[in-house]
Design a protein around this motif. Structure first.
Motif, mmCIF file in Angstrom:
data_model
loop_
_atom_site.group_PDB
_atom_site.id
_atom_site.type_symbol
_atom_site.label_atom_id
_atom_site.label_comp_id
_atom_site.label_asym_id
_atom_site.label_seq_id
_atom_site.Cartn_x
_atom_site.Cartn_y
_atom_site.Cartn_z
ATOM 1 N N UNK A 129 -25.358 1.511 -8.845
ATOM 2 C CA UNK A 129 -26.316 1.535 -7.729
ATOM 3 C C UNK A 129 -27.265 2.730 -7.860
ATOM 4 N N UNK A 130 -26.707 3.885 -8.133
ATOM 5 C CA UNK A 130 -27.535 5.088 -8.288
ATOM 6 C C UNK A 130 -28.471 4.930 -9.495
ATOM 7 N N UNK A 154 -29.681 2.211 -10.629
ATOM 8 C CA UNK A 154 -30.734 1.302 -10.169
ATOM 9 C C UNK A 154 -31.845 2.095 -9.476
ATOM 10 N N UNK A 155 -31.439 3.043 -8.646
ATOM 11 C CA UNK A 155 -32.425 3.901 -7.974
ATOM 12 C C UNK A 155 -33.272 4.665 -8.975
ATOM 13 N N UNK A 199 -29.427 15.751 -13.176
ATOM 14 C CA UNK A 199 -28.332 14.827 -13.508
ATOM 15 C C UNK A 199 -27.867 15.045 -14.951
ATOM 16 N N UNK A 248 -26.031 18.393 -15.363
ATOM 17 C CA UNK A 248 -24.664 18.506 -14.830
ATOM 18 C C UNK A 248 -23.621 18.091 -15.863
ATOM 19 N N UNK A 293 -18.741 8.937 -5.781
ATOM 20 C CA UNK A 293 -20.036 9.616 -5.776
ATOM 21 C C UNK A 293 -20.772 9.361 -7.093
#
Lengths: 285, 318
Positions: free
Chosen positions: A94-95, A97-98, A114, A117, A151
Motif C-alpha cells: 500500500x505504501x 503504491x503511494x 526511506x 533508513x 508499519x
C-alpha cells in the motif's frame, strides 16, 4: 559467451565445481547424519559424515518429550511468520503504491529517507524499542515481533515500488474516470497485478522471521513462547550442571529449522531472484 | 470576435489550472494518507528511538531508576578503560576485513566458473546457493562438529592432506578464522548477484575483443571485472554493514564454557550483554552509537572510493 570450451578446461571446471559442491553439501549431510544417531553414540560423540545409524525415532521424540516439545515452538514460529507476512505484504504494498502513483511536495525527500533508513543499524534502536515495548506491557508476547510489520518495511516498500512504477497507468486512469477511488484502485487493480513481487516479499519475510534470533530471544523471555530458532539453540546449550546436550536431538531441531527454508527456496526461488535482482541493480527512476 | 476567442481561452485556462490545483492538492493529501503507516512507524519506531538512544548514551540507566545524566563518561570509558570493548572492536574489524575481501574474490571465481555454458551447470548453481538459506542458528550448531578438534569434518579432511588441523573453536588464534570459514559457506548469495551481472554483459563486447585477439585473461580483467564493478560495489557495502553487526554466531558460541571469549566477542554481542545482562542501558547505547559512526564512516569511505574503481556504463555516453 559463445566461445568453444576445450576438454581440458571442461574437465578442470567440473573438478573445481565438484569439490565446491561437496564442501557445500557436507555440512547438510553431517546435520542429517547426527540427527539419526542413537543416544549411546551421541554420548560418546561418535559422529560420522555418512550415517551409520538410522534412529528415525529421534524425529518423533522431539515432539513427544515434554520438556522439548518442538511442536509448540514450531507453532510459535508460524504465528510470528504469518503475522509478519500479513503486515509486510499488505502495508508495504500500500505504501509502495503511494510512492509509485502519487505526487506530492516532499515526496522525493521522503523517498530518500526511506532508502536511508535501510542503512541504519538496528543496534541504535534496540534499547529504546525494548524500553518502549516494556512500557507498553508487550514483553512476553508476540506483539513486539509482529506489530512493527504493520508499519511496512523500507526494503519491501522499495522493491514493490520499483515494480509498480513499471506497470502501465492506463488501467488506473480508466478506473479513475469510472469514479474508483485510490483505495479501490489499489485493491482491485494494483494489488492483483503485483502478485509476483508480493510473493517475493512474503518469501523474504518468511526467511527472515523463521531464522530470526536476537529479538525473539530478547522479547519473549518465557521459554514456552520461543520460536524454533531460539528453542533449538536452548537445546544445544550446555547446562550449568555440565550435562552435555543431546546433539542428535539438537540436529533434529536444526533439520526442522532448515528443511522449511529449503522447501520455500525451491518453490519460491524464481520470484525471489527476480525481485532481488531488479531491486538490487535497478536504478531509481 | 478574435478578442472574445482569446478571452474564452484564458477563462478556460484559469478554470483548468484551478481544477488542477485542487486535484494536485487532493493527490498530495492522498499520498500522505497512503504512506502514513510507514510515516508513523518512522517516527515511532525509528526517529523517536534514535533520538532517545542518543540521549541515553549520555546517561547511566539500569532500566528501573530514572536515567542519570553523566555527560561523555560512557564514551570516555569505552575508549580508555574498557578492555573488552577494545577486543570487541578489534575482533569485529578482523572478521569483517578478512571475510569481505575473501567473499568477493571467492564469489567472483565461482561466478566465473558457473557462467560457463556446460551441461549440468544449473545443478551446481543450486547446490552452491543452498547453504545461504540455512538459518544461522542451525549453521552454527552443525559447524561445531565441522570444526571439532579430533574427528571433526574439516580436520578429518585436512588429515587426508597430511595437515594436523587446530582446535578451531577452542583456540584464540583460530576461532575468528573459523567464523570466517563458516560465513564463507554462505558465499552463494553473492555468487547469484555476480552471475546475474555477468549474464547481463552484452556479448558484443566479448566478440569485439575476440576479433582484436584478446586472451581469456584479458576478457576477464578487461571486460567482465569492470562491467561487474557496480555489482561488486553494492555487494561490498551490504556485506561490510552486515559483518560489522554479526551477532547470532558469536552469541551462541560465546555461551559455551570453552570458547575463548575475548578472542570472539564482537560489538553487537558486547552491546547485548551490557544492555540485557548487566542492565547498563546507557553504556550499551553509547556502544550502539560508536557502531553507527563506524558503519557510517566505512560506507562513506567505500562510496567515496567508488569513483576510482566502479565503472558505470552510462558514464561512457557523457
Amino acid at each position: 559467451m559463445n566461445r568453444r570450451i576445450g576438454t581440458a578446461e571442461k574437465f578442470s571446471t567440473y573438478l573445481i565445481l565438484a569439490f565446491l559442491s561437496i564442501a557445500m553439501i557436507a555440512p547438510f549431510l553431517l546435520m542429517l547424519s547426527i540427527s539419526l544417531t542413537s543416544d549411546t553414540s551421541t554420548v560418546q560423540m561418535d559422529f560420522h559424515l555418512i550415517p551409520q545409524e538410522f534412529q528415525f525415532d529421534n524425529y518423533v521424540r522431539v515432539f513427544t518429550t515434554p520438556n522439548i516439545d518442538l511442536g509448540r515452538h514450531i507453532l510459535n514460529s508460524l504465528i510470528i511468520v504469518v503475522g509478519s507476512i500479513t503486515g509486510q505484504v499488505l502495508v508495504s504494498s500500500f505504501v509502495a503504491f503511494g510512492f509509485a502513483r502519487f505526487n506530492a511536495p516532499g515526496k522525493n525527500a521522503l523517498f530518500l529517507i526511506l532508502l536511508g533508513t535501510m542503512m541504519i543499524p538496528g543496534a541504535v534502536t534496540l534499547i529504546p524499542q525494548f524500553a518502549l515495548y516494556r512500557a507498553l506491557g508487550w514483553l512476553g508476547t508476540f506483539a513486539p515481533l509482529i506489530v512493527p510489520n504493520f508499519f511496512g518495511g523500507a526494503f519491501n516498500i522499495f522493491l514493490i515500488r520499483q515494480f509498480i512504477v513499471r506497470l502501465p497507468t492506463e488501467l488506473d486512469e480508466a478506473a479513475k474516470i469510472d469514479g474508483v477511488g485510490p483505495v479501490g484502485i489499489f485493491w482491485y487493480i494494483i494489488f492483483p497485478l503485483i502478485r509476483p513481487i508480493a510473493v517475493a516479499v512474503a518469501i523474504l519475510t518468511f526467511q527472515f522471521n523463521w531464522s530470526w534470533f536476537l529479538e525473539p530471544l530478547l522479547y519473549l523471555q518465557d521459554a514456552e513462547l520461543m520460536p524454533l530458532a531460539v528453542a533449538a539453540r536452548t537445546l544445544s546449550a550446555t547446562t550449568s550442571a555440565g550435562a552435555t546436550p543431546m546433539w542428535n536431538l539438537v540436529m533434529v531441531a536444526s533439520m526442522l529449522l532448515t528443511v522449511p527454508m529449503l522447501l520455500v527456496f525451491f518453490f519460491g526461488q524464481k520470484y525471489v531472484f527476480e525481485a532481488n535482482l531488479s531491486g538490487g541493480s535497478a536504478s531509481i527512476k | 470576435m478574435a478578442v472574445s476567442q482569446a478571452g474564452l481561452k484564458q477563462a478556460r485556462l484559469v478554470t483548468r489550472t484551478r481544477g488542477r490545483l485542487n486535484a494536485s492538492r487532493r493527490e498530495a493529501l492522498w499520498f500522505y494518507l497512503i504512506i502514513s503507516p510507514w510515516l508513523v512507524g518512522l517516527l515511532l519506531l525509528l526517529a523517536g528511538p534514535m533520538l532517545y538512544s542518543i540521549y541515553l548514551s549520555f546517561t547511566d540507566w539500569n532500566l528501573f531508576n530514572a536515567p542519570e545524566w553523566v555527560g561523555f563518561d560512557n564514551y570516555i570509558r569505552l575508549f580508555t578503560r574498557d578492555r573488552t570493548f577494545g577486543y570487541a572492536l578489534g575482533n569485529t574489524f578482523y572478521y569483517t576485513f578478512l571475510y569481505v575481501p575473501l567473499n568477493i574474490v571467492l564469489s567472483l571465481g565461482i561466478a566465473y566458473l558457473l557462467n560457463k555454458r556446460l551441461p549440468g551447470i544449473r545443478l551446481f548453481r543450486t547446490v552452491i546457493y543452498l547453504p545461504y538459506v540455512v538459518p544461522v542458528v542451525a549453521t552454527t550448531m552443525v559447524f561445531r562438529w565441522v570444526f571439532a578438534p579430533d574427528n571433526g569434518l574439516l580436520n578429518s579432511f585436512l588429515a587426508l592432506l597430511g595437515i594436523d588441523g587446530p582446535a578451531w573453536l577452542l583456540t584464540p588464534e583460530w576461532v575468528k578464522i573459523a567464523l570466517v570459514i563458516m560465513s564463507l559457506w554462505g558465499v552463494g548469495s553473492s555468487v547469484v548477484f555476480l552471475l546475474a551481472g555477468m549474464q547481463g554483459i552484452p556479448a558484443e563486447l566479448y566478440e569485439a575483443a575476440a576479433i582484436d585477439g584478446a586472451s581469456e585473461r584479458q576478457h576477464f580483467f578487461g571486460i567482465t571485472l569492470p562491467m561487474l564493478s557496480p555489482v561488486i560495489f553494492f555487494n561490498m557495502i551490504m556485506s561490510i554493514i552486515a559483518s560489522l553487526q554479526t551477532f547470532t554466531q558469536v552469541y551462541i558460541l560465546n555461551a559455551e564454557p570453552n570458547t575463548p571469549g575475548n578472542a570472539i566477542v564482537m560489538i553487537i554481542p558486547y552491546l547485548f550483554d551490557n544492555a540485557f545482562r548487566f542492565n547498563k542501558m546507557g553504556y550499551a547505547s553509547a556502544i550502539a552509537w560508536v557502531l553507527f559512526v563506524i558503519i557510517f564512516a566505512f560506507t562513506l569511505l567505500v562510496i567515496r572510493s567508488s569513483s576510482a574503481w566502479v565503472f558505470y556504463e552510462n558514464e561512457m555516453k557523457r
